[in-house]
Design a protein around this motif. Structure first.
Motif, PDB file in Angstrom:
ATOM      1  N   ARG A  26      63.744  18.854  14.673  1.00 13.20           N
ATOM      2  CA  ARG A  26      63.119  17.539  13.986  1.00 13.20           C
ATOM      3  C   ARG A  26      63.878  16.605  13.387  1.00 13.20           C
ATOM      4  O   ARG A  26      63.438  15.424  13.240  1.00 13.20           O
ATOM      5  N   TYR A  27      65.229  16.835  12.801  1.00  8.38           N
ATOM      6  CA  TYR A  27      65.851  15.910  12.241  1.00  8.38           C
ATOM      7  C   TYR A  27      66.381  14.926  13.486  1.00  8.38           C
ATOM      8  O   TYR A  27      66.834  13.604  13.086  1.00  8.38           O
ATOM      9  N   HIS A  28      66.216  15.222  14.651  1.00  7.23           N
ATOM     10  CA  HIS A  28      66.605  14.015  15.633  1.00  7.23           C
ATOM     11  C   HIS A  28      65.675  13.006  16.024  1.00  7.23           C
ATOM     12  O   HIS A  28      65.662  12.172  16.542  1.00  7.23           O
ATOM     13  N   TYR A  29      64.338  13.595  15.559  1.00  9.11           N
ATOM     14  CA  TYR A  29      62.889  12.398  15.680  1.00  9.11           C
ATOM     15  C   TYR A  29      62.490  12.146  14.426  1.00  9.11           C
ATOM     16  O   TYR A  29      61.348  11.262  14.409  1.00  9.11           O
ATOM     17  N   GLU A  30      63.029  12.518  13.174  1.00 10.94           N
ATOM     18  CA  GLU A  30      62.286  11.869  11.852  1.00 10.94           C
ATOM     19  C   GLU A  30      62.257  10.752  11.682  1.00 10.94           C
ATOM     20  O   GLU A  30      61.190  10.322  11.183  1.00 10.94           O
ATOM     21  N   LYS A  31      63.034   9.748  12.233  1.00  8.39           N
ATOM     22  CA  LYS A  31      63.085   8.393  12.019  1.00  8.39           C
ATOM     23  C   LYS A  31      62.319   7.577  13.161  1.00  8.39           C
ATOM     24  O   LYS A  31      62.316   6.396  13.172  1.00  8.39           O
ATOM     25  N   VAL A  32      61.986   8.336  14.161  1.00  9.05           N
ATOM     26  CA  VAL A  32      61.488   7.487  15.314  1.00  9.05           C
ATOM     27  C   VAL A  32      59.811   7.107  14.892  1.00  9.05           C
ATOM     28  O   VAL A  32      59.099   8.091  14.570  1.00  9.05           O
ATOM     29  N   SER A  33      59.605   5.901  15.386  1.00  9.46           N
ATOM     30  CA  SER A  33      58.278   5.372  14.790  1.00  9.46           C
ATOM     31  C   SER A  33      57.231   5.850  15.906  1.00  9.46           C
ATOM     32  O   SER A  33      57.688   6.214  17.041  1.00  9.46           O
ATOM     33  N   LEU A  82      74.259  13.300  28.289  1.00 14.60           N
ATOM     34  CA  LEU A  82      74.543  13.448  26.737  1.00 14.60           C
ATOM     35  C   LEU A  82      74.908  11.858  26.328  1.00 14.60           C
ATOM     36  O   LEU A  82      74.560  11.605  25.374  1.00 14.60           O
ATOM     37  N   VAL A  83      75.185  11.248  27.157  1.00 16.28           N
ATOM     38  CA  VAL A  83      75.621   9.857  26.793  1.00 16.28           C
ATOM     39  C   VAL A  83      74.187   9.153  26.586  1.00 16.28           C
ATOM     40  O   VAL A  83      74.000   8.327  25.559  1.00 16.28           O
ATOM     41  N   ILE A  84      73.213   9.289  27.594  1.00 14.65           N
ATOM     42  CA  ILE A  84      71.832   8.941  27.500  1.00 14.65           C
ATOM     43  C   ILE A  84      71.017   9.342  26.280  1.00 14.65           C
ATOM     44  O   ILE A  84      70.715   8.566  25.337  1.00 14.65           O
ATOM     45  N   MET A  85      71.437  10.508  25.796  1.00 11.86           N
ATOM     46  CA  MET A  85      70.772  11.226  24.686  1.00 11.86           C
ATOM     47  C   MET A  85      71.392  10.409  23.331  1.00 11.86           C
ATOM     48  O   MET A  85      70.554  10.305  22.422  1.00 11.86           O
ATOM     49  N   ILE A  86      72.730  10.398  23.114  1.00 11.62           N
ATOM     50  CA  ILE A  86      73.384   9.737  22.218  1.00 11.62           C
ATOM     51  C   ILE A  86      72.799   8.192  22.037  1.00 11.62           C
ATOM     52  O   ILE A  86      72.453   7.881  20.965  1.00 11.62           O
ATOM     53  N   VAL A  87      72.916   7.797  23.049  1.00 10.75           N
ATOM     54  CA  VAL A  87      72.241   6.142  22.966  1.00 10.75           C
ATOM     55  C   VAL A  87      70.949   6.060  22.414  1.00 10.75           C
ATOM     56  O   VAL A  87      70.555   5.199  21.553  1.00 10.75           O
ATOM     57  N   SER A  88      70.007   6.919  22.865  1.00 13.99           N
ATOM     58  CA  SER A  88      68.670   6.956  22.549  1.00 13.99           C
ATOM     59  C   SER A  88      68.521   7.477  21.112  1.00 13.99           C
ATOM     60  O   SER A  88      67.633   6.871  20.289  1.00 13.99           O
ATOM     61  N   GLN A  89      69.422   8.251  20.631  1.00 14.66           N
ATOM     62  CA  GLN A  89      69.313   8.742  19.306  1.00 14.66           C
ATOM     63  C   GLN A  89      69.646   7.515  18.180  1.00 14.66           C
ATOM     64  O   GLN A  89      68.983   7.112  17.305  1.00 14.66           O
ATOM     65  N   ASN A  93      66.116   6.813  16.831  1.00 15.95           N
ATOM     66  CA  ASN A  93      66.421   7.562  15.398  1.00 15.95           C
ATOM     67  C   ASN A  93      67.458   6.614  14.377  1.00 15.95           C
ATOM     68  O   ASN A  93      67.629   7.283  13.160  1.00 15.95           O
ATOM     69  N   HIS A  94      67.913   5.568  14.560  1.00 12.16           N
ATOM     70  CA  HIS A  94      68.862   5.079  13.780  1.00 12.16           C
ATOM     71  C   HIS A  94      69.964   5.826  13.200  1.00 12.16           C
ATOM     72  O   HIS A  94      70.278   5.735  12.120  1.00 12.16           O
ATOM     73  N   GLY A  95      70.832   6.441  14.204  1.00  8.18           N
ATOM     74  CA  GLY A  95      71.789   7.441  13.983  1.00  8.18           C
ATOM     75  C   GLY A  95      71.818   8.810  14.796  1.00  8.18           C
ATOM     76  O   GLY A  95      70.355   8.900  15.396  1.00  8.18           O
ATOM     77  N   ILE A  96      72.706   9.376  14.734  1.00  9.73           N
ATOM     78  CA  ILE A  96      72.667  10.554  15.635  1.00  9.73           C
ATOM     79  C   ILE A  96      72.129  11.766  14.864  1.00  9.73           C
ATOM     80  O   ILE A  96      71.332  12.577  15.446  1.00  9.73           O
ATOM     81  N   PHE A  97      72.036  11.771  13.911  1.00  6.34           N
ATOM     82  CA  PHE A  97      71.352  12.923  12.669  1.00  6.34           C
ATOM     83  C   PHE A  97      70.272  12.169  12.065  1.00  6.34           C
ATOM     84  O   PHE A  97      70.215  11.073  11.378  1.00  6.34           O
TER      85      PHE A  97
END
Length: 97
Positions: A26-33, A82-89, A93-97
């Motif tokens: 959940r905290y990985h997508y909380e800020k995703v519009s 992992l790089v793709i995930m971090i860049v997407s985050q 999501n405006h940050g990793i966490f």
């Protein structure tokens, strides 16, 4: 390793094609519009599939060739995913966490 890779591929497909964002913590997508949900799940799912392909191919190659060079496949695919995930985050999501 093939079974674990297949599991990663299956979960990645569910995230990407079925847009099951709840498979991500959940905290990985909380800020995703709402409008960014589709591109976010697409990139996260594809990254998970890339990791799964790397894991499965490493298992197959290691079974056939029995060399430590097969783990290069794992490293390249896992780090790439992992790089793709971090860049997407960071982007959605405006940050990793």
């Amino acid at each position: 390793m093939v079974i674990i890779g297949s599991l990663f591929i299956y979960i990645g497909w569910r995230i990407w094609k079925k847009e099951q964002i709840t498979l991500i913590h959940r905290y990985h997508y909380e800020k995703v519009s709402a409008e960014n949900k589709k591109p976010y799940t697409e990139k996260m799912g594809k990254a998970m599939i890339l990791m799964g392909i790397g894991i499965a191919l490493t298992g197959i190659a290691d079974f056939i060739f029995h060399t430590s060079y097969c783990w290069c496949i794992f490293a390249i695919c896992f780090i790439g995913g992992l790089v793709i995930m971090i860049v997407s985050q960071i982007k959605y999501n405006h940050g990793i966490f």
